[in-house]
Design a protein around this motif. Structure first.
Motif, PDB file in Angstrom:
ATOM      1  N   GLU A   1       0.845  -1.208   0.000  1.00  0.00           N
ATOM      2  CA  GLU A   1       0.000   0.000   0.000  1.00  0.00           C
ATOM      3  C   GLU A   1       0.875   1.251   0.000  1.00  0.00           C
ATOM      4  O   GLU A   1       1.695   1.430   0.911  1.00  0.00           O
ATOM      5  CB  GLU A   1      -0.920  -0.004   1.219  1.00  0.00           C
TER       6      GLU A   1
ATOM      7  N   PHE B   1      -7.760  -0.224   5.907  1.00  0.00           N
ATOM      8  CA  PHE B   1      -8.983   0.436   6.380  1.00  0.00           C
ATOM      9  C   PHE B   1      -9.722   1.005   5.214  1.00  0.00           C
ATOM     10  O   PHE B   1      -9.215   1.068   4.125  1.00  0.00           O
ATOM     11  CB  PHE B   1      -8.681   1.519   7.435  1.00  0.00           C
TER      12      PHE B   1
ATOM     13  N   LYS C   1      -2.390   4.632  11.030  1.00  0.00           N
ATOM     14  CA  LYS C   1      -3.640   3.869  11.125  1.00  0.00           C
ATOM     15  C   LYS C   1      -3.498   2.518  10.433  1.00  0.00           C
ATOM     16  O   LYS C   1      -4.003   1.503  10.917  1.00  0.00           O
ATOM     17  CB  LYS C   1      -4.791   4.681  10.508  1.00  0.00           C
ATOM     18  N   TRP C   2      -2.801   2.523   9.290  1.00  0.00           N
ATOM     19  CA  TRP C   2      -2.607   1.271   8.541  1.00  0.00           C
ATOM     20  C   TRP C   2      -1.749   0.301   9.341  1.00  0.00           C
ATOM     21  O   TRP C   2      -2.023  -0.907   9.388  1.00  0.00           O
ATOM     22  CB  TRP C   2      -1.963   1.583   7.183  1.00  0.00           C
TER      23      TRP C   2
ATOM     24  N   GLU D   1      -0.213  10.091   9.282  1.00  0.00           N
ATOM     25  CA  GLU D   1      -1.360   9.712  10.111  1.00  0.00           C
ATOM     26  C   GLU D   1      -2.048   8.477   9.522  1.00  0.00           C
ATOM     27  O   GLU D   1      -2.473   7.578  10.241  1.00  0.00           O
ATOM     28  CB  GLU D   1      -2.374  10.858  10.215  1.00  0.00           C
ATOM     29  N   GLN D   2      -2.167   8.449   8.195  1.00  0.00           N
ATOM     30  CA  GLN D   2      -2.767   7.270   7.550  1.00  0.00           C
ATOM     31  C   GLN D   2      -1.822   6.072   7.648  1.00  0.00           C
ATOM     32  O   GLN D   2      -2.270   4.934   7.816  1.00  0.00           O
ATOM     33  CB  GLN D   2      -3.146   7.582   6.100  1.00  0.00           C
TER      34      GLN D   2
END
Lengths: 200, 200
Positions: B180, B200, B193-194, B189-190
């Protein structure tokens, strides 16, 4: 009362749509209002020599993926429109027409237009689709149709775009707080810090 | 042990520098390592038809402001280099040379090279400046000089750039987690989260 923060966006901009779902609450947390200012990004793209995002090799493929993932990250409903990007003259004119007598209603209309395009896949570049979306929102179709062809409204949009260009706006979303510019939904964290603390 | 996440960057990239100060700690919080992979962004810019950031009308002025502000936002020392952008062949070769026998040391060297350019305003595109920075870091100047002209190292860097291009890397920083891709320091930030939740 402090002056509003300026929220520039193009109705064809996915990141502008994402930012539109958060900007009012963010501003309100710090006692500010956001003035929504739809613009036509194509004019800015001519100034910067940029191409529409998804048409750029490599970057376009990434962007399609990033937009969908960012929508999930922010918890915003999103479907990649089948026609993309689009010209946003019609929805922008409808917005400025309503904004002249009902600024708060114009924001809700903008949200409905964004949703029509980015959730229901309605091509709002077509005047009849913008008119239908406005009618569903509760406005009289004939009045909207007249507004889309009204010289005053045409001039209003042209002036807004020209002022944005003069100000250096080149993308969407583009937020200006007391003269400080922030480009991109991914700058909302910096927008928040600026609203909270002033210059940093 | 999960595979490392890939951290692509150009030594000439301010946002790559900002990300470099955070990526290892971020990966480590989720039990992962980051594999640092310097590349030459000029090659990618040819593929995407992009110009160096600060040379773009409107966007360039904004970017200079955004870089300085983002550095303050992340609490990272930053001074806009007087020569910018620069070619990053020399520091990239020095990195891959050291990485072959000391991957952890190569990351620390990369941090020293970034700092030389973005804090001390040393033009590390010049081999003699990269060599001096490496010497100050504790490496033998003659060995570094030999490495910068070593065919194996030249080929290693060429291959890394070619592999990055094949993978679609078009910017800096560019982070890949289990396939990804995430572009930009503003996607950390992403990335987090990943790493925390998976897809997600």
């Amino acid at each position: 009362m402090q002056p509003p923060i300026d929220f520039y966006f193009d109705f064809s901009s996915p990141y502008g749509y994402l930012a539109s779902t958060r900007i009012d609450a963010l501003a309100a947390s710090y006692g500010r209002e956001a003035a929504w200012r739809p613009i036509l990004l194509g004019v800015a793209f001519k100034a910067t020599g940029q191409a529409p995002l998804l048409s750029i090799p490599l970057k376009g493929d990434y962007a399609a993926r990033d937009i969908a993932r960012s929508a999930r990250f922010y918890g915003v409903e999103y479907r990649q429109p089948s026609v993309f990007p689009i010209g946003s003259v019609a929805p922008s004119r409808a917005f400025y027409w309503l904004a002249m007598r009902d600024p708060a209603g114009a924001k809700r209309l903008a949200a409905a237009l964004f949703r029509a395009y980015f959730v229901d896949d309605i091509d709002i570049s077509k005047p009849e689709n913008t008119i239908a979306t406005c009618a569903k929102f509760g406005l009289e179709a004939a009045s909207v149709e007249a507004a889309l062809n009204d010289e005053t409204i045409k001039t209003k949009l042209k002036n807004e775009v020209a002022m944005a260009m003069n100000r250096g706006v080149f993308g969407s979303p583009y937020i200006v707080i007391d003269g400080e510019p922030f480009w991109g939904v991914d700058r909302l964290e910096q927008v928040e810090k600026w609203l909270a603390n002033g210059e940093f």
